[in-house]
Design an enzyme around this catalytic site. Structure first.
Site, PDB file in Angstrom:
ATOM      1  N   GLY B  11       0.817  -1.212   0.000  1.00 64.04           N
ATOM      2  CA  GLY B  11       0.000   0.000   0.000  1.00 64.04           C
ATOM      3  C   GLY B  11       0.843   1.251   0.000  1.00 64.04           C
ATOM      4  O   GLY B  11       1.779   1.382   0.789  1.00 64.04           O
ATOM      5  N   GLY B  13      -0.405   4.367   0.454  1.00 66.69           N
ATOM      6  CA  GLY B  13      -1.198   5.467   1.001  1.00 66.69           C
ATOM      7  C   GLY B  13      -0.306   6.316   1.898  1.00 66.69           C
ATOM      8  O   GLY B  13       0.925   6.267   1.792  1.00 66.69           O
ATOM      9  N   TYR B  14      -0.903   7.075   2.792  1.00 66.11           N
ATOM     10  CA  TYR B  14      -0.118   7.959   3.666  1.00 66.11           C
ATOM     11  C   TYR B  14       0.937   7.185   4.450  1.00 66.11           C
ATOM     12  O   TYR B  14       2.097   7.561   4.497  1.00 66.11           O
ATOM     13  CB  TYR B  14      -1.038   8.690   4.655  1.00 66.11           C
ATOM     14  CG  TYR B  14      -1.872   9.748   4.002  1.00 66.11           C
ATOM     15  CD1 TYR B  14      -1.347  11.016   3.778  1.00 66.11           C
ATOM     16  CD2 TYR B  14      -3.174   9.488   3.605  1.00 66.11           C
ATOM     17  CE1 TYR B  14      -2.106  11.993   3.171  1.00 66.11           C
ATOM     18  CE2 TYR B  14      -3.946  10.462   3.002  1.00 66.11           C
ATOM     19  CZ  TYR B  14      -3.413  11.711   2.784  1.00 66.11           C
ATOM     20  OH  TYR B  14      -4.155  12.669   2.181  1.00 66.11           O
ATOM     21  N   LYS B  39      -1.705  -0.956  -5.818  1.00 65.16           N
ATOM     22  CA  LYS B  39      -2.684  -1.276  -6.856  1.00 65.16           C
ATOM     23  C   LYS B  39      -2.547  -0.349  -8.062  1.00 65.16           C
ATOM     24  O   LYS B  39      -2.779  -0.742  -9.197  1.00 65.16           O
ATOM     25  CB  LYS B  39      -4.061  -1.090  -6.217  1.00 65.16           C
ATOM     26  CG  LYS B  39      -5.207  -1.696  -6.941  1.00 65.16           C
ATOM     27  CD  LYS B  39      -6.464  -1.550  -6.070  1.00 65.16           C
ATOM     28  CE  LYS B  39      -7.708  -1.918  -6.834  1.00 65.16           C
ATOM     29  NZ  LYS B  39      -8.911  -1.775  -5.995  1.00 65.16           N
ATOM     30  N   GLU B 170     -16.981  17.706   4.618  1.00 60.60           N
ATOM     31  CA  GLU B 170     -16.148  18.350   3.592  1.00 60.60           C
ATOM     32  C   GLU B 170     -16.763  18.169   2.208  1.00 60.60           C
ATOM     33  O   GLU B 170     -16.729  19.069   1.372  1.00 60.60           O
ATOM     34  CB  GLU B 170     -14.722  17.775   3.637  1.00 60.60           C
ATOM     35  CG  GLU B 170     -13.975  18.180   4.897  1.00 60.60           C
ATOM     36  CD  GLU B 170     -12.464  17.956   4.800  1.00 60.60           C
ATOM     37  OE1 GLU B 170     -12.060  16.840   4.443  1.00 60.60           O
ATOM     38  OE2 GLU B 170     -11.706  18.916   5.071  1.00 60.60           O
ATOM     39  N   ASP B 297      -5.044   3.024   8.319  1.00 64.98           N
ATOM     40  CA  ASP B 297      -6.414   2.614   8.645  1.00 64.98           C
ATOM     41  C   ASP B 297      -6.514   1.141   9.012  1.00 64.98           C
ATOM     42  O   ASP B 297      -7.517   0.703   9.558  1.00 64.98           O
ATOM     43  CB  ASP B 297      -7.351   2.886   7.455  1.00 64.98           C
ATOM     44  CG  ASP B 297      -7.491   4.370   7.176  1.00 64.98           C
ATOM     45  OD1 ASP B 297      -6.877   5.187   7.886  1.00 64.98           O
ATOM     46  OD2 ASP B 297      -8.229   4.723   6.230  1.00 64.98           O
ATOM     47  N   ALA B 313      -5.064  10.748   8.222  1.00 61.24           N
ATOM     48  CA  ALA B 313      -3.815  10.862   7.474  1.00 61.24           C
ATOM     49  C   ALA B 313      -2.672  11.219   8.406  1.00 61.24           C
ATOM     50  O   ALA B 313      -1.565  10.702   8.303  1.00 61.24           O
ATOM     51  CB  ALA B 313      -3.970  11.934   6.398  1.00 61.24           C
ATOM     52  N   LYS B 373      -5.929  25.120   6.347  1.00 64.49           N
ATOM     53  CA  LYS B 373      -6.151  23.855   5.647  1.00 64.49           C
ATOM     54  C   LYS B 373      -5.207  23.752   4.436  1.00 64.49           C
ATOM     55  O   LYS B 373      -4.598  22.709   4.193  1.00 64.49           O
ATOM     56  CB  LYS B 373      -7.617  23.791   5.189  1.00 64.49           C
ATOM     57  CG  LYS B 373      -7.974  22.624   4.287  1.00 64.49           C
ATOM     58  CD  LYS B 373      -8.294  21.375   5.072  1.00 64.49           C
ATOM     59  CE  LYS B 373      -8.662  20.219   4.155  1.00 64.49           C
ATOM     60  NZ  LYS B 373      -8.794  18.968   4.885  1.00 64.49           N
TER      61      LYS B 373
END
Lengths: 396, 396
Positions: B11, B13-14, B39, B170, B297, B313, B373
């Protein structure tokens, strides 16, 4: 006290808008009340719709606000949908009101002709309005997005265009140009995308110069379009199309460009029609009601060989000029003119930088034809909206 | 001859990408073979996905090519989908091959948690990947296009967002910003569009500062969002949602943001999980297999009050740092560090120019929070890709 005559123009397509613009110029103040009725508050440039349908141009470039074209001090504009025409009563029933007229101009445009092929009405989309082409564009993009969720459904990337006339050919040209862009946007392998153009006639663009048609087919085949000529569609289903040969093409997207007929309202109004088109005399008036002019795709007019003229923008615009002249003549008690179409040229685009066409006695293809197509588009913008419109919507 | 240890990171991700980047920096040449499996050949910025989902930003701004982030001389990248993890055999089965490992890092990310609500899996969309948000964007635009063909179906313009946590809030903020644009694009009266945000908990953003939550709700209500709090969704159907109250909301679009669980592969691999998340020790290793690190996660970790940390995250990235450190320590036989999350701040955007947040001891709202943000987003780009990535994808 005598009332000034009331002219009602139904439809602000090529024919209607040119009629209105010419009347605005030719009629003096107080010679007539002119009302233009249109479903939308914009005029759309039908010959440009294949581009926003494929997503290669924005729909805004294919429409113009009617208020920017006509002078509303001289012509009343009513945004409404025509429900019924009552030629005996000289009345038009709108969705939200009624209009009486002394002279009527019917320029309501065409509707897709499905020749009774089952399922086309229900499952195929058409290139016929701003709303319809936005639907096609969004539908196509949605197919790509759905494919990324479920890549076991190759039919999501199969696109069937029924009809290889002008609209069909121009649309597949744009679609073939758009596909690589969509593939990049959605991370799709371009080899998975299939575009079929299916035509019942033995050739694409029947009646057009065979050499140019052959050129068009080879250009489009190089872009990946698969032609199936002399192949009728037997049925359109939620899953695609079934051909007369029995072959089934599974497809999430069927766009039907196979034919145009006149507006159904005309039959309902009691006019004698042929495929929804009203036969008009040489002055463009209905043979049944001499205060009703019919122009554009709603009018049936024969050339010297006894064949009906095709429903093109060029003829509709020229009819608008004659129609406005004859309305002015009728009001002034002057003699009317006969409509004599002058076919100046015909150019079909094949996507970016490619086209075929006949202009005068010249056969054009490739970049020259594509350039000529743009000139014709700009000339039209100039006719209806002058230099400001050319600058706003024109593209070279 | 001793073999150098093999580290496989599942993975990008973050958590996975930060682990890979830190290993690339900390490990010396020949200390370990590191392979990153993902992926897609891109990393996506999950906290940004609500924007491309609503169509207020392009998906390209929410993803980065992995080849632009990692140094492929130091880390091998394999683009593949993980089918199975076999912790006893120290093997990972990919769609198109097998990888053996000495150390495994599981950072496969979460999946939507539907809490057994019938129909959510089949009929609701999720904000979870580039593919899924492109689908949502195209789906929404397609609803507008379809409405123009059939205006008797108001449900085409009704949008239901299930869940008023961070993602839900959001997303409705962006969607409310996008609607006026879509209405202009498709000539739709904005009064016909309805956005519902439905949350089973008695408040939006449960656990967040109540004053800020109240501010968020009032900002979003002013933009036209209809909140239904303390209202559970009983069922999702092809026609919309049925609420626990019995009320039915007809809608062509349901987006579910109500929960996240760990990846299903983990249960199948025999890990003990809670909602698909693996309980890890303080060094981030599985309590069952001490050569398996779990981050993001997929990992379950409790705060000092005994409550699990949320799947954010911020925590995933910090876990990546600790994980890389502990992998290096394991290889070198040095002591490991304990993971101690530092919650620096939390900011939720509410659409253009509006946000709420807590940064350190400060409560922020409005333009200040929105600015913060953006700073947080840019800081993340800087961490993973340095100044070049900030310049390419950052927005102020």
């Amino acid at each position: 006290m005598s009332r000034i005559p009331r002219i009602v123009i139904l439809g602000a397509g090529y024919g209607g808008i040119v009629t209105a613009l010419r009347l605005q110029k030719e009629l003096n103040y107080n010679e007539a009340d002119v009302t233009l009725v249109n479903k939308h508050d914009y005029h759309y440039i039908t010959t440009h719709l294949h581009m926003p349908a494929a997503g290669t141009d924005h729909p805004e470039n294919a429409r113009v606000d009617i208020s920017k074209l006509i002078d509303e001090f001289k012509i009343d504009f009513v945004k409404s949908t025509v429900i019924e025409i009552r030629p005996q009563d000289r009345k038009v029933i709108l969705e939200d009101g009624t209009l009486s007229y002394d002279y009527l101009v019917v320029g309501l445009g065409g509707e897709p002709e499905t020749f009774g092929i089952p399922g086309l009405k229900e499952y195929a989309m058409n290139i016929r309005s701003i709303n319809s082409v936005r639907l096609i564009r969004e539908h196509i993009e949605y197919q790509f997005a759905q494919f990324k969720r479920d890549s076991s459904r190759p039919e999501l990337l199969t696109f069937v265009v029924g009809g290889a006339g002008f609209t069909g050919i121009e649309f597949v040209g744009e679609l073939a140009d758009r596909v690589p862009e969509l593939c990049r946007e959605f991370d799709v392998d371009p080899k998975l995308v299939k575009i079929y153009n299916i035509e019942a006639a033995p050739t694409a663009m029947p009646g057009f110069d065979p050499e140019l048609v052959q050129y068009a087919i080879s250009v489009l085949e190089k872009k990946g379009v698969i032609f199936k000529l002399a192949t009728a569609i037997k049925e359109c289903t939620p899953d695609g199309v079934v051909l007369a040969t029995g072959e089934e093409i599974k497809s999430g997207t069927v766009v039907w460009t196979g034919g145009i007929r006149g507006n159904r309202l005309l039959e309902e109004a009691g006019f004698e029609t042929m495929r929804g088109r009203i036969k008009v005399d040489k002055t463009l008036r209905s043979t049944q009601f001499d205060n009703v002019f019919v122009i554009g795709d709603c009018s049936l007019i024969f050339n010297e060989e006894g064949r009906p003229y095709p429903p093109t923008a060029q003829i509709a615009m020229q009819q608008g000029v004659t129609c406005a002249h004859n309305l002015t003549a009728a009001i002034r008690g002057e003699p009317m003119k006969e409509f004599k179409p002058q076919i100046k040229g015909t150019v079909a685009s094949l996507g970016k930088g490619e086209a075929i066409g006949i202009v005068g006695k010249y056969k054009l293809k490739g970049a020259t034809a594509a350039f000529m197509k743009k000139i014709i588009d700009m000339r039209y913008l100039y006719i209806i909206g002058g230099i400001p419109l050319v600058l706003r919507k024109g593209r070279l």
